[in-house]
Scaffold this active site. Structure first.
Site, PDB file in Angstrom:
ATOM      1  N   SER A  48      61.091  -5.156  44.537  1.00 27.51           N
ATOM      2  CA  SER A  48      61.388  -5.984  43.367  1.00 27.51           C
ATOM      3  C   SER A  48      60.552  -7.255  43.438  1.00 27.51           C
ATOM      4  O   SER A  48      60.160  -7.696  44.538  1.00 27.51           O
ATOM      5  CB  SER A  48      62.874  -6.360  43.342  1.00 27.51           C
ATOM      6  N   TYR A  58      70.609 -10.232  47.103  1.00 24.70           N
ATOM      7  CA  TYR A  58      69.783  -9.180  46.498  1.00 24.70           C
ATOM      8  C   TYR A  58      68.321  -9.371  46.882  1.00 24.70           C
ATOM      9  O   TYR A  58      67.641  -8.423  47.290  1.00 24.70           O
ATOM     10  CB  TYR A  58      69.935  -9.185  44.982  1.00 24.70           C
TER      11      TYR A  58
END
Length: 247
Positions: A142, A155
């Site tokens: 990501s 995250y």
């Protein structure tokens, strides 16, 4: 040239979003797809769509947080297709919270899926790839694994782990054993994730960010580009972000 035709490709998190789009895109190029996720009805829909367009796909309900379930997925692929050429680790989980919220359950869930889930499938597939002297492991990272942001500390940390893990895989396995490793780092993608957030403030922030989101198919195109390369070429890291995403 088509370098993915007839290869056996496992896609986790394949019942929706990026995983479903990736499974369909790769199947269109002639790969034999093994779709895995927790959502059986979603998997069946993806397989049906692939088959309706003349592709080859099977599915298996899989919990990547369970090492036995991950092993069963690899075993099933080998049972049906004799081998595994590509593993696409896509199953992921994202929660937003402030550190002061002390959201331990959510932290642990993200660690279980985003880190342990990848490790479990890699652990299961590596013996096959090492034996055949080839293979490709694609890990969905990501942009949050490159820059940490408020409300997404854990995250981001899981995706930093994915980036480091993929680099380690490449430096060991690609160089020594011919097993390629790639990290794909998407930005904001339109997968409906803001609606899944329970905290009103987090949902509001996510909805604002999602206004610039791009479609899962854009990431699937990047994955296809990475895997549809000759054996001597490795795409190490691809960042795929919306043009108007500010970070």
């Amino acid at each position: 040239m088509n370098f993915i035709n007839n290869k056996v490709v496992i896609v986790t998190g394949a019942s929706s979003g990026i995983g479903a789009a990736t499974a369909k895109a790769i199947a269109k190029r002639g790969a034999r797809v093994v779709a895995a996720a927790l959502d059986d009805s979603g998997l069946r829909a993806v397989v049906a769509e692939i088959e309706a367009e003349g592709g080859t796909a099977i599915s298996l309900v899989t919990d990547v947080t369970d090492p036995q379930s991950a092993q069963a997925l690899i075993d099933y692929a080998v049972e049906c297709f004799d081998t595994v050429d590509v593993l696409i680790n896509n199953a992921g989980l994202m929660f937003f919270s402030q550190w002061k919220d002390l959201a331990l359950d959510e932290w642990n869930q993200m660690i279980d899926v985003n880190i342990r889930g990848y490790l479990h499938t890699i652990h299961a597939v590596l013996p096959i790839m090492l034996k055949q002297g080839s293979g490709h492991i694609v890990n969905m990272a990501s942009l949050a694994g490159h820059v940490a942001h408020e409300g997404a500390g854990v995250y981001s940390a899981t995706k930093f782990f994915v980036a480091a893990m993929t680099d380690g895989l490449r430096k060991e396995l690609s160089v020594r054993d011919g097993i390629r490793a790639t990290a794909i780092s998407p930005g904001v993608i339109n997968t409906g994730w803001p609606a899944k957030l329970s905290d009103p403030e987090a949902r509001k922030s996510a909805e604002e960010l999602a206004k610039v989101a791009i479609e899962p198919e854009s990431v699937a195109s990047a994955v296809l580009y990475a895997v549809d390369q000759p054996d001597e070429v490795t795409i190490n890291d691809l960042l795929v972000s919306p043009t108007r995403q500010p970070w």
